[in-house]
Enzyme design. Structure first.
Site, PDB file in Angstrom:
ATOM      1  N   ASP A  16       0.816  -1.218   0.000  1.00 60.50           N
ATOM      2  CA  ASP A  16       0.000   0.000   0.000  1.00 60.50           C
ATOM      3  C   ASP A  16       0.844   1.260   0.000  1.00 60.50           C
ATOM      4  O   ASP A  16       0.679   2.144  -0.847  1.00 60.50           O
ATOM      5  CB  ASP A  16      -0.940   0.008   1.214  1.00 60.50           C
ATOM      6  CG  ASP A  16      -1.995  -1.084   1.157  1.00 60.50           C
ATOM      7  OD1 ASP A  16      -2.391  -1.457   0.040  1.00 60.50           O
ATOM      8  OD2 ASP A  16      -2.408  -1.561   2.218  1.00 60.50           O
ATOM      9  N   ARG A  96      -0.800   1.730  16.147  1.00 65.91           N
ATOM     10  CA  ARG A  96      -1.212   2.866  15.331  1.00 65.91           C
ATOM     11  C   ARG A  96      -1.146   4.208  16.073  1.00 65.91           C
ATOM     12  O   ARG A  96      -0.701   5.204  15.495  1.00 65.91           O
ATOM     13  CB  ARG A  96      -2.619   2.630  14.767  1.00 65.91           C
ATOM     14  CG  ARG A  96      -2.697   1.484  13.768  1.00 65.91           C
ATOM     15  CD  ARG A  96      -1.703   1.676  12.638  1.00 65.91           C
ATOM     16  NE  ARG A  96      -1.781   0.617  11.652  1.00 65.91           N
ATOM     17  CZ  ARG A  96      -0.773  -0.159  11.314  1.00 65.91           C
ATOM     18  NH1 ARG A  96       0.408  -0.004  11.924  1.00 65.91           N
ATOM     19  NH2 ARG A  96      -0.894  -1.073  10.385  1.00 65.91           N
ATOM     20  N   ASP A 125      -7.942   0.602  10.675  1.00 63.99           N
ATOM     21  CA  ASP A 125      -6.751   1.436  10.843  1.00 63.99           C
ATOM     22  C   ASP A 125      -6.980   2.882  10.423  1.00 63.99           C
ATOM     23  O   ASP A 125      -6.371   3.800  10.974  1.00 63.99           O
ATOM     24  CB  ASP A 125      -5.575   0.853  10.060  1.00 63.99           C
ATOM     25  CG  ASP A 125      -4.836  -0.207  10.855  1.00 63.99           C
ATOM     26  OD1 ASP A 125      -5.126  -0.356  12.056  1.00 63.99           O
ATOM     27  OD2 ASP A 125      -3.968  -0.882  10.282  1.00 63.99           O
ATOM     28  N   SER A 177      -2.397  -9.667   3.346  1.00 64.50           N
ATOM     29  CA  SER A 177      -2.272  -8.382   4.027  1.00 64.50           C
ATOM     30  C   SER A 177      -1.747  -8.672   5.430  1.00 64.50           C
ATOM     31  O   SER A 177      -2.425  -9.338   6.221  1.00 64.50           O
ATOM     32  CB  SER A 177      -3.635  -7.683   4.091  1.00 64.50           C
ATOM     33  OG  SER A 177      -3.523  -6.475   4.819  1.00 64.50           O
TER      34      SER A 177
END
Length: 411
Positions: A16, A96, A125, A177
C-alpha cells in the site's frame, strides 16, 4: 491539490505505502513526499527500506525507533488491564496511535501541508490513524488514497507498482495483508477470506513468529516470569526490560506453537472480517499476569477489572487510545497493580500454556484457612449465621409467595 507541497506519509514499505508515494506525486502536483517508518519491533522488515522508499519517489525516510515506548506506554498498560478484543490481543491497534503521534511530530517539524496513511476504506486502521492525528493536530489535512483513488484491489495495486517500476517484496501468490510488530503478526486476505478454509499453518512461509503446534517439540518447556506492580521484570530469573522479555518470549513461545488465533471478528466499520494472528510472547505474558492476579486481587476488584477490560479493549480497537475514558480506565488499572508482584511458572507444550506454580508476597490465598485439614482462622460453624443472613431475602420472598398462594386458594 496544488496547495499541497509537502506530505508526510506513514510508511511501512509494504504494498500500500509503496504505491502511495508515486500516486501522491502524480495527483498532488509532484509534491514532496517524506516517508516515516515507526520501528515497533519489526526489525527484520526494515532491510533496504530507505532504498525502496527513495526508489518509489520519497525525498527522505525517517526510521524512528519506538519499540520501548510502544511496549512501556501501550502494550504493558493494555496487558495489565487484561484487555483484548474478541480474543485478539490488540497488536495492530496498539501500534497505530504511537506511529500517528510520531508522524504528526515530524510533519510539524518539516512544515508539511498534510499527512497521509495507507489504510483502506474498509478497515479499522483508518479510524485509528485519523483519530490520533486529530488529537495531536486537529487542523492537519489528512490524505487517504484508498478513499480517493480508482484502485479497487491488491492485484490492481501490484499492476500499478509494476507499471511504475516500484520494488516490492511480495508477489500475487504471497499477497496476504500483514502487519507486524514486536507484539504480533496479523494475516488477512487470499484463502483466509473464506472462513471455511483452514489456515495453512504447516505451509512453508505462512507462519513467521510461530510454528504449528503439530511441529512443536514433544517435550514441554518451562518459563518463569517475575512481575513488579504488574510489569514483567525477569524471565527465568534474569532481569530484563519489558521489550526484551517479550522478544525472548516470542522465541520460546513461537517454538512451542503458542499464540495462534484464528477469528472472524467484528470490525469497527460494521463488517465481519477473518484474520489469523500470531502472538506467542504476548499470549504467555497475558496468562502469567492473569494467574498472578488470582493471588493478589480481591474478588470485587478482580471482577470489576474483568468487566472494565471489555470496555478497555473496545476503546483500543476502535482507535480511542487518547480518549478521556481510556485514560481514566488506565488510572483504575494502575491502582489495581500495586500488589501484582510475584513469580509465575508456566509449562508450554504444543500450543498449550499450563499453570505450574505461582507465588507472591501479597498473596491473599491462605492455605491455613482453606485447608481440608485442621487450620486456624476459620470456624466452620461460622457459616451458619452467614448463610442465614445471606438467605434472609430468599426466606422472606418464599414466605410472601406461600401466603399469597394460601389467599388465592381461599378465593
Amino acid at each position: 491539490m496544488s496547495e499541497i507541497k509537502k506530505v508526510v506519509l506513514a510508511y511501512s514499505g509494504g504494498l500500500d505505502t509503496s504505491v502511495i508515494i508515486p500516486w501522491l506525486k502524480e495527483h498532488y502536483d509532484n509534491c514532496e513526499v517524506i516517508a516515516v517508518c515507526g520501528n515497533v519491533g519489526q526489525d527484520d522488515e526494515l532491510d533496504d527500506l530507505k532504498q525502496r522508499a527513495v526508489a518509489s519517489g520519497a525525498s527522505k525516510l525517517y526510521v524512528e525507533d519506538l519499540t520501548d515506548e510502544f511496549v512501556n506506554e501501550f502494550v504493558i498498560p493494555t496487558m495489565q488491564a487484561g484487555a483484548d478484543y474478541e480474543g485478539y490481543l490488540l497488536g495492530t491497534s496498539l501500534a497505530r496511535p504511537i506511529l500517528a503521534k510520531r508522524v504528526v511530530e515530524i510533519a510539524k517539524a518539516e512544515g508539511a501541508d498534510a499527512v497521509c496513511h495507507g489504510s483502506t476504506g474498509k478497515g479499522n486502521d483508518q479510524v485509528r490513524f485519523e483519530l490520533a492525528i486529530m488529537h495531536f493536530a486537529p487542523e492537519m489535512k489528512i490524505i487517504t488514497p484508498w478513499r480517493e483513488w480508482d484502485i479497487q484491489s491488491r492485484n490492481e495495486e501490484i499492476d500499478y507498482a509494476e507499471a511504475h517500476h516500484i520494488p516490492l517484496k511480495i508477489n500475487r501468490e504471497t499477497n496476504y495483508s500483514k502487519d507486524k510488530n514486536l507484539w504480533h503478526l496479523s494475516h488477512e486476505g487470499l484463502d483466509l477470506e473464506d472462513p471455511g478454509n483452514e489456515p495453512q499453518y504447516e505451509k512453508e512461509g505462512f507462519l513467521e513468529m510461530s510454528v504449528s503446534p503439530l511441529k512443536a517439540p514433544d517435550t514441554p518447556t518451562y518459563v518463569e516470569l517475575d512481575f513488579e506492580k504488574g510489569v514483567p521484570v525477569k524471565l527465568n530469573g534474569k532481569a530484563m526490560k519489558s521489550s526484551d522479555i517479550i522478544s525472548k518470549l516470542n522465541e520460546i513461545g513461537g517454538c512451542n506453537g503458542i499464540g495462534l488465533y484464528d477469528v472472524v471478528e467484528n470490525r469497527l466499520v460494521g463488517m465481519k472480517s477473518r484474520g489469523v494472528y500470531e502472538t506467542p510472547g504476548g499470549t504467555i505474558l497475558y496468562r502469567a499476569h492473569e494467574i498472578l492476579e488470582t493471588l493478589t486481587l480481591d474478588k470485587k476488584t478482580a471482577h470489576k477489572k474483568k468487566e472494565l477490560s471489555i470496555c478497555f479493549g473496545e476503546l483500543v480497537y476502535d482507535g480511542q487510545w487518547f480518549s478521556p475514558l481510556r485514560k481514566a480506565l488506565s488510572a483504575f488499572v494502575t491502582e489495581t497493580q500495586q500488589t501484582v508482584t510475584g513469580k509465575v511458572r508456566l509449562k508450554l507444550y504444543k500450543g498449550n500454556i499450563i499453570n505450574s506454580g505461582v507465588w507472591s508476597p501479597y498473596s491473599l490465598y491462605s492455605e491455613d484457612i482453606v485447608t481440608f485439614n485442621e487450620g486456624e482462622g476459620y470456624q466452620q460453624s461460622d457459616a451458619t449465621g452467614f448463610i442465614r443472613l445471606l438467605g434472609l431475602p430468599t426466606r422472606i420472598q418464599a414466605s410472601v409467595n406461600a401466603r399469597n398462594r394460601r389467599e388465592a386458594e381461599k378465593c
